[in-house]
Write an enzyme that holds these catalytic residues in place. Structure first.
Site, PDB file in Angstrom:
ATOM      1  N   VAL A  60      19.958   6.239  17.879  1.00  0.00           N
ATOM      2  CA  VAL A  60      20.458   5.111  18.659  1.00  0.00           C
ATOM      3  C   VAL A  60      20.387   5.426  20.148  1.00  0.00           C
ATOM      4  O   VAL A  60      20.033   4.557  20.972  1.00  0.00           O
ATOM      5  CB  VAL A  60      21.901   4.768  18.230  1.00  0.00           C
ATOM      6  N   ARG A 110      30.066   2.158  28.120  1.00  0.00           N
ATOM      7  CA  ARG A 110      30.641   3.128  27.180  1.00  0.00           C
ATOM      8  C   ARG A 110      31.899   2.583  26.517  1.00  0.00           C
ATOM      9  O   ARG A 110      31.860   1.588  25.834  1.00  0.00           O
ATOM     10  CB  ARG A 110      30.889   4.455  27.882  1.00  0.00           C
ATOM     11  N   CYS A 140       0.406   3.369   3.133  1.00  0.00           N
ATOM     12  CA  CYS A 140       1.066   2.741   4.282  1.00  0.00           C
ATOM     13  C   CYS A 140       2.569   3.022   4.268  1.00  0.00           C
ATOM     14  O   CYS A 140       3.192   3.282   5.313  1.00  0.00           O
ATOM     15  CB  CYS A 140       0.816   1.238   4.270  1.00  0.00           C
ATOM     16  N   TRP A 177      21.419  14.601  21.960  1.00  0.00           N
ATOM     17  CA  TRP A 177      22.643  15.404  22.083  1.00  0.00           C
ATOM     18  C   TRP A 177      22.788  16.327  20.876  1.00  0.00           C
ATOM     19  O   TRP A 177      22.435  15.908  19.754  1.00  0.00           O
ATOM     20  CB  TRP A 177      23.828  14.446  22.188  1.00  0.00           C
ATOM     21  N   ASN A 179      21.693  10.154  17.557  1.00  0.00           N
ATOM     22  CA  ASN A 179      20.607  10.467  18.485  1.00  0.00           C
ATOM     23  C   ASN A 179      19.504   9.416  18.436  1.00  0.00           C
ATOM     24  O   ASN A 179      18.875   9.106  19.450  1.00  0.00           O
ATOM     25  CB  ASN A 179      20.025  11.844  18.165  1.00  0.00           C
ATOM     26  N   TRP A 182      25.022  12.616  12.928  1.00  0.00           N
ATOM     27  CA  TRP A 182      24.542  13.150  14.207  1.00  0.00           C
ATOM     28  C   TRP A 182      23.114  12.694  14.492  1.00  0.00           C
ATOM     29  O   TRP A 182      22.804  12.259  15.608  1.00  0.00           O
ATOM     30  CB  TRP A 182      24.624  14.684  14.166  1.00  0.00           C
ATOM     31  N   SER A 183      22.224  12.776  13.516  1.00  0.00           N
ATOM     32  CA  SER A 183      20.825  12.393  13.733  1.00  0.00           C
ATOM     33  C   SER A 183      20.700  10.904  14.008  1.00  0.00           C
ATOM     34  O   SER A 183      19.897  10.479  14.860  1.00  0.00           O
ATOM     35  CB  SER A 183      19.979  12.791  12.520  1.00  0.00           C
ATOM     36  N   HIS A 187      32.532  10.816  13.991  1.00  0.00           N
ATOM     37  CA  HIS A 187      32.135  12.227  14.012  1.00  0.00           C
ATOM     38  C   HIS A 187      33.317  13.115  13.634  1.00  0.00           C
ATOM     39  O   HIS A 187      33.188  14.059  12.838  1.00  0.00           O
ATOM     40  CB  HIS A 187      31.616  12.619  15.397  1.00  0.00           C
ATOM     41  N   LYS A 192      21.760   8.301  28.253  1.00  0.00           N
ATOM     42  CA  LYS A 192      21.697   8.580  26.817  1.00  0.00           C
ATOM     43  C   LYS A 192      20.582   9.599  26.569  1.00  0.00           C
ATOM     44  O   LYS A 192      19.417   9.337  26.856  1.00  0.00           O
ATOM     45  CB  LYS A 192      21.465   7.286  26.033  1.00  0.00           C
ATOM     46  N   CYS A 214       0.836  -1.202   0.000  1.00  0.00           N
ATOM     47  CA  CYS A 214       0.000   0.000   0.000  1.00  0.00           C
ATOM     48  C   CYS A 214       0.867   1.247   0.000  1.00  0.00           C
ATOM     49  O   CYS A 214       1.713   1.435   0.899  1.00  0.00           O
ATOM     50  CB  CYS A 214      -0.919  -0.019   1.219  1.00  0.00           C
TER      51      CYS A 214
END
Length: 819
Positions: free
Chosen positions: A490, A413, A82, A509, A488, A484-485, A424, A506, A79
């Site tokens: 995760v 960590r 959907c 950020w 965030n 970066w997105s 990053h 977490k 669909c």
């Protein structure tokens, strides 16, 4: 409605701790379900989207008698509407993730043949359809249709709240009261509750902020949230509230203070309340700052600035990545080899490392590019990483030294934090250094995580995110923002999981405290990110100029340790090789109980040492008498070592097939051969001494010929063949030359009374004795006689046995009667 809400309020306030404890187990199970997805996954959704994927096997267990309300989307994967709605539903799942003990989201693909019966049973006729199932639903319940639902997150969230407020009995145990509170309830609140903080959100009657924040704090202890409408004049006047919405912290005794936030909105309230002192997730111990200074980890705690990036974390990540994770692949080939080459190439281009680290990365990159085969061995790669060739100023520090990525315990960590930080930094360096390929760093990261990252579910989740939207990255700026997105996302998925460090929760950020300009609010009151400010913050935060070098090992120490380790390895290698040679030599050497040939030679050298010194002295005196040729060595002169070696070969004892005969200090004397009754050893030493004297006085053109090789006294150990040994040069001379030599030696008058005939006959007899010694291989005449007797006896024994058995066979022969 009011009476029901009152009962819900009273019930919750009286039994809040009991309900939270009952839900601890279910919350943990939900987190485990998110971390370890089921093999049965819907077409548009996976478990990593924080959405329960329904199948005929689990639909009853999820919907029937559940302690939480369930919102279910029925869709068909073919669909178009959907497919368009699925990103909104995923964002909704991330937005209300903290509501899960009270409300959860699920989905089922009705286009799958196995699911068709389930969808038909719930009366689904079109797609997409959303139904709301109350907590503790019965087996015959078909849910409540949410008709005309909006296609955006805020509208869906508010529709779910409306359904929760009209929830029938029994009320979801984990859900706090959502109706407005009153002055009377606030006055007795701390008498029936043991929380430390009470947050009062003042708002208008049409606002949803109070109810949203209440559900956002659902999983946290030591804090309670109540909404107060602006019409509650007594409470508004008591606290002096003038702005709506606004949040106040209320304490026992009537004390209160206003919660300071950047913007009066849901996201800022939730973030500030979750970080109040003593506020923790349900079932988690309170984080005590002093615990970080105790020995919870393998190394002492290193104080650090949480707003900066440390080079020690980046180098530790490289060490673990190249020396630990790659070591799990003894042979790297195919797609993995391509990913490794891309990964190292990106590191060489954009990693802002120290010179010695960059030199090592360049050597690894050069080696990988030179490998044209289909696979490489990690053992060889490890030698490059360890700089076995000892290239100057080239090293990667061994071991990990976490600083900004250290956790309160060893399993928190560390390496995952280091991987995110490393990539990053690489995306920002590609942006600032003028890279040309937007997806270069992200592609290398995706390949490395897919092939080498040890956490395989994590790798699958990351690969799913990359497959979903990585193609949208078309610039270096969007590459940095994409990473970066997803980071965030995760963080949102793992918040509250068992892997979350309570000291470092977490969050989305950067936080409002770290970057206030990065956060904003839409006209609808929804939180928004200012992407321009976010990119500016990332460029500053991960810049190579902002990296801190604290806690780094000094380069000279790293290089010194590398050289020391290399020398130790070389020494160990030489020791192993020597042991291997000794083991090989022991196969062919005689037993240790018997003296070896080298020991015999050393003993002979010790015995001959004084004689060689005398001979050298006599030779030097003779050279001095020769006048002008004293300053030049004579052509025939040989080093003392060669003279000694030739003499040792002449006196070497015989050996038979690896067995050495006992040392004979003096040979058996034959009275017929040596009438002078002098021992052979003394005669040989006297002859050698006379020969050296004669040679030292001889002219160059009168040199005696070199040694003549004949049948030696020692059999070859391995083959049993006689070797060639130098024999006395006298055997190759004529009769006249022998007389002249004997006269020069001075042996004629000394030993034989001056008779030339006797002298010549005795010399011939002496030569015949030497040849007999050669043929007898060093045995005496008695030994030879015994051998002959034994041989004769053995022959006679064999003949007797032959005759005996022949007679026996003749007796047994059958007799045949004549006719």
């Amino acid at each position: 409605m009011a009476r029901r809400c009152s009962r819900a309020t009273s019930r919750f306030t009286g039994n809040i701790e009991t309900h939270l404890r009952k839900l601890e187990t279910s919350a943990v199970l939900l987190c485990l379900c998110l971390l370890f997805p089921s093999p049965a996954e819907a077409g548009l959704y996976t478990a990593s989207d924080q959405i329960l994927v329904l199948t005929p096997e689990n639909v009853d267990s999820v919907l029937i008698n559940s302690t939480a309300a369930i919102v279910v989307e029925f869709y068909a994967s073919w669909c178009g509407h959907c497919i368009a709605f699925s990103p909104v539903y995923k964002r909704l799942a991330r937005d209300i993730k903290e509501w899960k003990p009270a409300v959860d989201l699920a989905a089922i693909d009705c286009a799958v043949e196995e699911n068709r019966k389930v969808c038909t049973g719930f009366g689904i006729r079109g797609y997409p359809s959303i139904k709301f199932f109350n907590a503790y639903s019965k087996g015959d319940s078909t849910g409540q249709d949410i008709k005309g639902f909006p296609r955006e997150v805020q509208g869906l969230r508010q529709r779910i709240i409306d359904k929760m407020e009209t929830h029938e009995e029994p009320w979801p145990p984990a859900c706090p009261p959502l109706e407005p509170t009153s002055q009377a309830e606030i006055d007795i609140f701390f008498e029936t509750n043991s929380v430390e903080h009470l947050a009062l959100i003042f708002e208008d009657s049409k606002s949803y902020i109070g109810r949203e924040v209440t559900l956002d704090l659902l999983q946290y202890e030591n804090v309670a949230v109540r909404r107060v409408q602006s019409t509650e004049e007594a409470l508004v006047a008591k606290l002096g509230v003038t702005e709506f919405p606004s949040c106040y912290l209320y304490y026992p005794g009537g004390n209160f203070t206003r919660l300071k936030v950047q913007i009066e909105a849901r996201a800022f309230y939730s973030y500030a309340l979750q970080r109040l002192p003593g506020v923790v997730r349900s079932g988690r111990p309170r984080p005590v700052p002093s615990d970080l200074l105790t020995n919870n980890t393998e190394e002492p705690w290193r104080p650090f600035n949480s707003s900066r990036v440390y080079m020690a974390d980046l180098e530790s990540t490289l060490h673990y990545s190249l020396r630990m994770e790659l070591a799990a692949h003894p042979v790297i080939k195919g797609e993995a080899l391509t990913s490794l080459k891309s990964y190292v190439s990106v590191l060489v281009k954009y990693f802002p490392g120290r010179p010695m680290v960059m030199n090592l990365l360049k050597s690894v990159d050069s080696w990988l590019k030179g490998q044209t085969g289909a696979e490489v061995s990690y053992t060889v790669l490890r030698e490059i990483l360890d700089n076995s060739a000892q290239v100057p100023d080239t090293a990667l520090p061994e071991g990990v030294r976490w600083v900004g990525c250290q956790g309160s315990k060893p399993h928190f960590r560390r390496y995952p934090c280091g991987v995110w930080t490393l990539f990053h930094v690489l995306t920002i360096q590609a942006k600032t250094s003028g890279g040309s390929e937007p997806q270069e760093v992200l592609g290398a990261m995706r390949g490395y995580v897919h092939n080498f990252f040890g956490c395989r579910p994590c790798a699958q989740h990351f690969d799913a995110m990359a497959q979903e939207s990585l193609t949208q990255v078309n610039s270096l700026s969007t590459a940095a923002l994409w990473l970066w997105s997803r980071h965030n996302r995760v963080n949102n998925r793992l918040a509250g999981a068992l892997s979350e460090d309570p000291h470092f929760p977490k969050i989305q950020w950067p936080s409002p405290d770290l970057c206030p300009a990065c956060h904003g609010v839409k006209k609808t009151g929804e939180h928004s990110w200012n992407l321009e400010q976010v990119l500016s913050f990332l460029l500053s935060y991960f810049s190579s100029n902002s990296l801190l070098t604290d806690y780094l090992q000094d380069e000279s120490q790293v290089l010194a340790k590398q050289r020391e380790r290399h020398e130790t390895q070389q020494l160990a290698l030489r020791r192993i090789e020597r042991k291997a040679r000794e083991a090989l030599d022991s196969i062919t050497q005689p037993p240790p109980s018997q003296p070896t040939q080298e020991e015999d030679e050393e003993e002979e050298e010790e015995e001959e040492g004084p004689e060689e010194e005398e001979e050298g002295a006599e030779g030097a005196a003779a050279a001095a008498e020769m006048g002008g040729k004293a300053s030049e060595p004579a052509p025939w002169a040989k080093p003392e070592a060669e003279v000694g070696r030739g003499r040792r070969q002449a006196q070497r004892k015989p050996s038979i097939v690896g067995m050495r005969l006992r040392d004979v200090q003096e040979d058996i004397v034959d009275l017929d051969s040596f009438v002078n009754q002098h021992y052979k050893a003394k005669a040989l030493r006297a002859a050698a001494s006379s020969r050296v004297k004669r040679r030292s006085l001889q002219r160059k053109e009168e040199q005696e010929p070199g040694p003549v090789f004949g049948l030696g006294m020692e059999l070859d150990v391995g083959l049993g063949m006689a070797g060639l040994q130098p024999v006395e040069p006298d055997l190759g001379l004529g009769m006249g030359q022998q007389r002249k030599r004997l006269q020069k030696r001075g042996l004629t008058g000394q030993y034989f009374g001056g008779s030339e005939e006797v002298e010549f006959s005795q010399q011939l007899y002496s030569h015949r004795g030497r040849w007999m010694s050669v043929l007898s291989i060093g045995f005496s005449k008695v030994d030879i006689s015994l051998c002959v007797i034994l041989y004769f006896l053995s022959c006679m024994c064999l003949l007797a046995m032959y005759l005996y058995f022949k007679n026996r066979l003749r007796l047994r022969r059958a007799k045949v009667a004549l006719p």
